[in-house]
Scaffold this motif. Structure first.
Motif, PDB file in Angstrom:
ATOM      1  N   ARG A  36       4.329   5.443  -4.642  1.00 39.03           N
ATOM      2  CA  ARG A  36       3.530   5.865  -3.487  1.00 39.03           C
ATOM      3  C   ARG A  36       2.605   7.015  -3.861  1.00 39.03           C
ATOM      4  O   ARG A  36       1.415   6.993  -3.562  1.00 39.03           O
ATOM      5  CB  ARG A  36       4.449   6.285  -2.341  1.00 39.03           C
ATOM      6  N   ASP A  37       3.148   8.004  -4.558  1.00 36.40           N
ATOM      7  CA  ASP A  37       2.335   9.159  -4.934  1.00 36.40           C
ATOM      8  C   ASP A  37       1.242   8.781  -5.924  1.00 36.40           C
ATOM      9  O   ASP A  37       0.118   9.289  -5.840  1.00 36.40           O
ATOM     10  CB  ASP A  37       3.228  10.265  -5.496  1.00 36.40           C
ATOM     11  N   ARG A  38       1.535   7.888  -6.839  1.00 39.58           N
ATOM     12  CA  ARG A  38       0.501   7.421  -7.779  1.00 39.58           C
ATOM     13  C   ARG A  38      -0.599   6.685  -7.046  1.00 39.58           C
ATOM     14  O   ARG A  38      -1.778   6.844  -7.353  1.00 39.58           O
ATOM     15  CB  ARG A  38       1.107   6.507  -8.842  1.00 39.58           C
ATOM     16  N   LEU A  39      -0.210   5.841  -6.104  1.00 44.69           N
ATOM     17  CA  LEU A  39      -1.214   5.091  -5.343  1.00 44.69           C
ATOM     18  C   LEU A  39      -2.117   6.024  -4.549  1.00 44.69           C
ATOM     19  O   LEU A  39      -3.308   5.752  -4.397  1.00 44.69           O
ATOM     20  CB  LEU A  39      -0.537   4.089  -4.407  1.00 44.69           C
ATOM     21  N   ARG A  40      -1.565   7.090  -4.060  1.00 44.64           N
ATOM     22  CA  ARG A  40      -2.378   8.046  -3.289  1.00 44.64           C
ATOM     23  C   ARG A  40      -3.308   8.862  -4.171  1.00 44.64           C
ATOM     24  O   ARG A  40      -4.302   9.385  -3.703  1.00 44.64           O
ATOM     25  CB  ARG A  40      -1.466   8.954  -2.473  1.00 44.64           C
TER      26      ARG A  40
ATOM     27  N   ASP B  60       5.469   4.234   2.216  1.00 42.63           N
ATOM     28  CA  ASP B  60       5.925   5.392   2.980  1.00 42.63           C
ATOM     29  C   ASP B  60       6.718   4.947   4.216  1.00 42.63           C
ATOM     30  O   ASP B  60       7.799   5.487   4.495  1.00 42.63           O
ATOM     31  CB  ASP B  60       4.722   6.241   3.380  1.00 42.63           C
TER      32      ASP B  60
ATOM     33  N   SER C 156       0.845  -1.195   0.000  1.00 42.46           N
ATOM     34  CA  SER C 156       0.000   0.000   0.000  1.00 42.46           C
ATOM     35  C   SER C 156       0.883   1.249   0.000  1.00 42.46           C
ATOM     36  O   SER C 156       2.086   1.185   0.284  1.00 42.46           O
ATOM     37  CB  SER C 156      -0.888   0.016   1.249  1.00 42.46           C
ATOM     38  N   ALA C 157       0.272   2.386  -0.282  1.00 42.72           N
ATOM     39  CA  ALA C 157       1.002   3.662  -0.224  1.00 42.72           C
ATOM     40  C   ALA C 157       1.563   3.889   1.175  1.00 42.72           C
ATOM     41  O   ALA C 157       2.698   4.355   1.332  1.00 42.72           O
ATOM     42  CB  ALA C 157       0.088   4.806  -0.639  1.00 42.72           C
ATOM     43  N   ASP C 158       0.782   3.560   2.216  1.00 34.74           N
ATOM     44  CA  ASP C 158       1.255   3.736   3.593  1.00 34.74           C
ATOM     45  C   ASP C 158       2.443   2.829   3.898  1.00 34.74           C
ATOM     46  O   ASP C 158       3.388   3.239   4.567  1.00 34.74           O
ATOM     47  CB  ASP C 158       0.123   3.473   4.581  1.00 34.74           C
TER      48      ASP C 158
ATOM     49  N   GLU D 176      -2.925  -0.672  -6.556  1.00 33.57           N
ATOM     50  CA  GLU D 176      -1.838  -1.345  -5.845  1.00 33.57           C
ATOM     51  C   GLU D 176      -1.356  -2.609  -6.543  1.00 33.57           C
ATOM     52  O   GLU D 176      -0.171  -2.902  -6.562  1.00 33.57           O
ATOM     53  CB  GLU D 176      -2.268  -1.683  -4.418  1.00 33.57           C
TER      54      GLU D 176
END
Length: 175
Positions: free
Chosen positions: A56-60, A20, A15-17, A66
Motif C-alpha cells: 500500500r505504501d509503495r503504491l502511494r 487500506d 489499489s492502495a485505497d 498496481e
C-alpha cells in the motif's frame, strides 16, 4: 485498470485505497472500491497480511505500479473474492518476476489458483522485459507446489527459510 478474464474468474489489481480498506476491515468501502464480496471474517488472504501495508505504501509513493503487486481473484458468477495473486514488483535486471498466490479458506481445491496463476503468468510474459516468472513454494505446502507444476513451472533450486523451512524455487521461462 487492467482486468483479466478467464472462464470463471475476473482478476484485477488492488489499489492502495482498496488495500487500506481491506487492512481496516472496512467491508462497505472495500465493496465500493472493488465491486466484490469478501468472505467473512473480512481479512487479507492467507500469507499476505504482513506484506500488504508495505505494498500500500509503495503504491502511494509511485505511479502505475498496481499491476506489479496484488491482484484480486473474483468469481464472475457471483462476484465473490476467492483469493489473491501477487507479483513481487517489476521485473529485476535479468527480466525475472516473482509470483505468489493464496486462496481464502474453503476456496481451495477448486482450480481457482491454477486458473488465476496461469492467466497472470501469461499476462507477465506479455509485458516488456519479462523473461522468467518464479514462484516460491514451501515443500510442506502441497497445494502451492501443485499449482506451480500445473501451470508449467519446474523446480530449479531450493532454499532454507528460518521461519518456514525448505522452500522450492519454481521457474518458467518465456518461450
Amino acid at each position: 485498470m487492467t482486468t483479466i478474464h478467464t472462464d470463471r474468474l475476473e482478476i484485477f489489481p488492488l489499489s492502495a485505497d482498496a488495500i487500506d480498506a481491506l487492512l481496516q476491515a472496512d467491508d462497505r468501502r472495500l465493496r465500493s472500491l472493488t465491486g466484490a464480496a469478501f468472505p467473512p471474517p473480512l481479512a487479507p488472504p492467507p500469507y499476505m497480511a504482513d506484506s500488504l501495508p508495505v505494498v500500500r505504501d509503495r503504491l502511494r509513493s509511485t505511479d502505475r505500479q498496481e499491476e506489479w503487486w496484488n491482484w484480486l481473484i473474483v468469481r464472475q458468477d457471483n462476484r465473490e473474492v476467492v483469493g489473491s495473486v501477487a507479483f513481487g514488483g517489476r521485473p529485476d535486471a535479468g527480466g525475472a518476476v516473482l509470483i505468489g498466490y493464496a486462496m481464502y479458506p474453503g476456496r481451495e481445491g477448486m482450480g481457482y489458483a491454477t486458473e488465476a496463476v496461469r492467466a497472470m503468468v501469461d499476462w507477465a510474459f506479455a509485458q516488456p522485459g519479462v523473461k522468467v516468472v518464479r514462484a516460491l513454494a514451501p515443500v510442506w505446502n502441497t497445494p502451492a507446489v501443485h499449482v506451480a507444476e500445473k501451470v508449467g513451472m519446474r523446480p530449479v533450486t531450493s532454499d532454507e527459510d528460518d521461519e518456514i523451512g525448505e522452500v522450492l524455487v519454481y521457474e518458467m521461462a518465456r518461450t
